[in-house]
Design an enzyme around this catalytic site. Structure first.
Site, mmCIF file in Angstrom:
data_model
loop_
_atom_site.group_PDB
_atom_site.id
_atom_site.type_symbol
_atom_site.label_atom_id
_atom_site.label_comp_id
_atom_site.label_asym_id
_atom_site.label_seq_id
_atom_site.Cartn_x
_atom_site.Cartn_y
_atom_site.Cartn_z
ATOM 1 N N ASP A 142 9.360 13.071 -7.034
ATOM 2 C CA ASP A 142 8.515 11.836 -7.231
ATOM 3 C C ASP A 142 7.812 12.212 -8.388
ATOM 4 O OD1 ASP A 142 9.126 10.875 -4.825
ATOM 5 O OD2 ASP A 142 7.664 11.842 -3.658
ATOM 6 N N ASP A 169 11.848 4.959 -4.212
ATOM 7 C CA ASP A 169 10.828 4.492 -3.141
ATOM 8 C C ASP A 169 10.545 3.097 -3.630
ATOM 9 O OD1 ASP A 169 10.782 7.087 -2.119
ATOM 10 O OD2 ASP A 169 8.910 7.875 -3.427
#
Length: 176
Positions: free
Chosen positions: A124, A144
């Site tokens: 991330d 995401d």
């Protein structure tokens, strides 16, 4: 709509589904590689100060970091999701926007699935509202984003799309 191979024979339908998936997956994997190369070790880059910064984190869980250590379950669920998305594409008929949204969601699933298989966790790097960590403390990635936007748009689409089956025309009725 019944399962059919028609969409697998239609270049435009395949382009909408697999083309969007390929572009989205490429963007996700590229952004993760750039983040790993340039943001490793606690380095942060403020893009819009207080609102958007980039920092690299490994997420061993799923959304919001939930389920850390459940890699095998997340991989199995992702594989089932891929199969379900292909099924939805096969039954999507001529719903062009629906096929694009399915491609977005597929790209998101595959991007995070790749990370879980190769790295054992998800990479991330996007942090919004870093100035206010209580507002949105999570760091996420392009996959995401595609998942969330794709699912949200799919919900909106399901409310505005006419789900009535097509009525046979007078000519069709006369031929029976």
């Amino acid at each position: 709509m019944p399962v059919s191979t028609e969409n697998f024979k239609s270049f435009p339908a395949l382009l909408r589904f697999f083309g969007v998936m390929a572009v989205g997956l490429s963007l996700d994997l590229w952004s993760k590689a750039v983040a790993l190369a340039h943001l490793s070790g606690d380095r942060q880059v403020s893009f819009i100060p207080g609102y958007l910064q980039f920092e690299f984190l490994n997420n061993p869980g799923a959304v919001f970091g939930l389920g850390a250590g459940q890699r095998t379950i997340f991989i199995a669920v992702s594989i089932l999701a891929v199969a379900f998305l292909v099924f939805l594409f096969a039954t999507s008929g001529k719903q062009k926007l629906y096929q694009v949204l399915l491609g977005m969601i597929l790209a998101g699933v595959l991007g995070n699935l790749y990370d879980r298989i190769v790295y054992g966790q998800v990479r991330d790097m996007i942090h919004i509202f870093p100035r206010w960590p209580h507002l949105y403390p999570w760091v996420f990635n392009v996959a995401d984003s595609m998942l969330c936007v794709g699912v949200f748009m799919m919900l909106v689409y399901s409310f505005i799309h006419d789900h009535k089956p097509a009525q046979p025309s007078a000519a069709d009725a006369a031929s029976h």
